[in-house]
Write a protein that holds these residues in place. Structure first.
Motif: not given
Ligand code: CA
Length: 229
Positions: A2, A4, A6, A19, A23, A27-30, A47
């Motif tokens: 996965t 990440t 940003l 975001s 998601r 994806y992993v979102v910051f 990221p």
């Protein structure tokens, strides 16, 4: 694996839309609303990619991209710039900040995801889900399966990631510290020797299917996966 991402965007509605879409795409979102917040996210853990709005309060996106490109740790991080107008793209491109792609607002989530996938495929092939086959060794990322003539090779998770990385960047020589960054991840403090231990385990597993010679030691430099004898 996965990835990440940003998202640096100060407009709440756009940040939320982006975001949410990312998601949904797995994806992993910051999120960060300015360069300062973005920097603290980056300092925590790198990221896989930065989506960066040009117009931010305080330090501009362009300036932040320059900051990322200047530091050794972040200089190769993939960046996609978001701009409000098409003319800005010419301007940013002219500034040579080294962004990987540019997207003009408004954009559709589908277009955004397609651009992200293209950049990640080009820049970080080891996190792509594409099947890879080299020298009769076949690796399928989505199912974590490695086979040689339909015979399965059993590998631990670290050896799998190591093999995936080496196969994604075959023929290239990687130093131990490059392998640590690419396989174990940024900010993981393990000794260079750890790489040798896992290379040994990987070779042992590949020995069973007579493919251990794909992993070559390059004296004084590191390791390479190559089909060439
Ligand atoms: Ca903005």
């Amino acid at each position: 694996m996965t990835a990440t991402i940003l998202v640096v965007e100060d407009e709440p509605a756009i940040q939320e839309l982006i975001s949410y879409s990312l998601r949904q795409a797995g994806y992993v979102v910051f999120c960060a609303e300015d360069a300062e917040q973005a920097m603290s996210v980056v300092n925590e853990a790198l990221p896989a990619l930065v989506l960066l709005d040009w117009m931010l309060p305080g330090m501009s996106g362009v300036e932040f991209a320059r900051v990322l490109r200047r530091a050794a740790r972040t200089k190769t991080i993939p960046i996609i710039m978001l701009t409000a107008r098409a003319e800005e793209i010419d301007k940013i491109a002219g500034l040579e900040i080294g962004a990987d792609d540019y997207i003009t607002k408004p954009f559709s989530p589908r277009e955004l995801i397609a651009r992200i996938k293209a950049v990640l495929r080009r820049r970080l092939p080891e996190i792509s889900d594409d099947m890879i086959e080299i020298g009769g060794l076949k690796l399928v990322p989505s199912t974590h399966r490695i086979t040689v003539n339909d015979q399965e090779v059993a590998l631990g998770p670290t050896e799998f990631r190591l093999l995936h990385f080496l196969m994604s960047h075959s023929e290239r020589v990687h130093t131990r510290s490059q392998l640590l960054d690419g396989v174990w991840g940024d900010h993981v403090f393990v000794e260079d020797r750890t790489v040798d231990v896992h290379i040994r385990r990987l070779r042992k597993a590949l020995e069973i299917v007579a493919k251990d010679d794909l992993i070559q030691t390059v004296r004084g430099s590191g390791y390479r996966l190559s089909d060439a004898r």
